[in-house]
Design an enzyme around this catalytic site. Structure first.
Site, PDB file in Angstrom:
ATOM      1  N   ASP A 116      11.600  -4.516   4.834  1.00 59.81           N
ATOM      2  CA  ASP A 116      10.709  -5.663   5.000  1.00 59.81           C
ATOM      3  C   ASP A 116      10.255  -5.736   6.455  1.00 59.81           C
ATOM      4  OD1 ASP A 116       9.826  -8.413   3.671  1.00 59.81           O
ATOM      5  OD2 ASP A 116      10.500  -8.848   5.705  1.00 59.81           O
ATOM      6  N   ASN A 124       0.310 -12.079  10.780  1.00 56.81           N
ATOM      7  CA  ASN A 124      -1.003 -12.389  10.207  1.00 56.81           C
ATOM      8  C   ASN A 124      -1.590 -13.663  10.798  1.00 56.81           C
ATOM      9  OD1 ASN A 124      -1.425 -10.198   8.475  1.00 56.81           O
ATOM     10  ND2 ASN A 124      -0.243 -11.120   6.827  1.00 56.81           N
ATOM     11  N   ASP A 133      -3.009  -5.600   8.425  1.00 57.52           N
ATOM     12  CA  ASP A 133      -3.313  -4.370   7.681  1.00 57.52           C
ATOM     13  C   ASP A 133      -3.039  -3.140   8.538  1.00 57.52           C
ATOM     14  OD1 ASP A 133      -4.053  -5.843   5.507  1.00 57.52           O
ATOM     15  OD2 ASP A 133      -6.216  -5.621   5.816  1.00 57.52           O
ATOM     16  N   GLU A 159       4.574  -7.154   2.338  1.00 58.53           N
ATOM     17  CA  GLU A 159       5.162  -6.410   3.454  1.00 58.53           C
ATOM     18  C   GLU A 159       6.503  -5.809   3.057  1.00 58.53           C
ATOM     19  OE1 GLU A 159       6.788 -10.590   3.954  1.00 58.53           O
ATOM     20  OE2 GLU A 159       5.056  -9.602   3.099  1.00 58.53           O
TER      21      GLU A 159
END
Length: 261
Positions: A116, A124, A133, A159
């Site tokens: 993770d 983000n 991204d 993720e």
């Protein structure tokens, strides 16, 4: 039909269909002449039949084959999109579980890792989804360079990544530590300033594939991952039975089952 198209190609198959159509037209004309007691061949009829079929058939055949090729390209594209994640090029969630069940069904043992990206929501929110991204793209590159083709990798969440390898827990831990340290040193530019990110990893060795499914194995690896998060993130934890006694959130407790099964 598709094998025939691929074998001959659109141009050759168009010519072949045209020749067959001409022969069929002549045979049909002969059958009709016999059925209705007509003279065969009627003057200029063979030439007329030849011209009409030679002109009309290639036109119809070409567009028909073009439509078939288009459908096949779309099917291949949709299959690829359903199988591979566009950012990391890993297997999608559903494809990962399908492949894992096929590859590791009969092996004596294997190890799984649940990975993770730490604080991905914050990444983000702070830098934007485009930067997030880029983080996922970088993960794809790092995984490919370090792990190669020796393991099965899937992006099973935003993720979250799952990894299966026919090895034991210590060897998997060694590989994951190399991966984690490499990613810790990786930098992704944001405008003119490079920033880094980290990952947390949970590992479980499934020594009883006959009784523990891939879902069960990943669920235990997820518990180890949750423990890594509790201890401060950016670390690798191998599952032990004691971890099952630790409280975990709803996300960690759920079994990641294959939606296709």
């Amino acid at each position: 039909m598709r094998r025939l198209i691929h074998r001959f190609g659109q141009i050759k198959l168009t010519i072949l269909v045209t020749i067959v159509a001409i022969l069929f037209a002549e045979i049909l004309a002969w059958v009709m002449s016999q059925t209705f007691s007509l003279d065969y061949p009627i003057p200029s009829e063979p030439l007329l039949t030849l011209l009409v079929t030679a002109i009309v058939t290639p036109f119809i055949t070409w567009h028909f084959l073009k439509y078939l090729f288009f459908i096949e390209r779309m099917e291949q594209k949709m299959h690829h999109m359903a199988t591979y994640d566009p950012l990391t090029h890993f297997y999608t969630r559903q494809a990962f579980f399908i492949q894992a069940q096929k590859r590791y069904r009969d092996v004596p043992s294997y190890a799984v890792a649940f990975i993770d990206v730490d604080d991905f929501k914050s990444i983000n929110d702070t830098y934007g989804h485009a930067y997030g991204d880029n983080v996922l793209v970088d993960i794809g590159k790092q995984f490919a360079q370090i792990l190669g083709d020796d393991c099965l990798i899937g992006r099973i969440g935003g993720e979250e990544f799952a990894l299966v390898m026919e090895t034991d827990a210590p060897s998997m831990q060694e590989q994951m530590e190399i991966l984690r340290h490499t990613i810790t040193q990786s930098r992704i530019p944001y405008h003119t300033t490079p920033f880094g990110y980290t990952i947390s990893i949970g590992i479980f060795e499934n020594q009883s594939p006959g009784s523990l499914t891939i879902d069960d194995a990943l669920s235990r690896a997820d518990q180890a991952l949750y423990r890594a998060k509790q201890l401060g993130k950016n670390r690798t934890i191998v599952y032990t039975e004691s971890l099952s006694d630790h409280p975990s959130d709803q996300h960690s407790a759920q079994v990641r089952s294959n939606p296709a099964s």
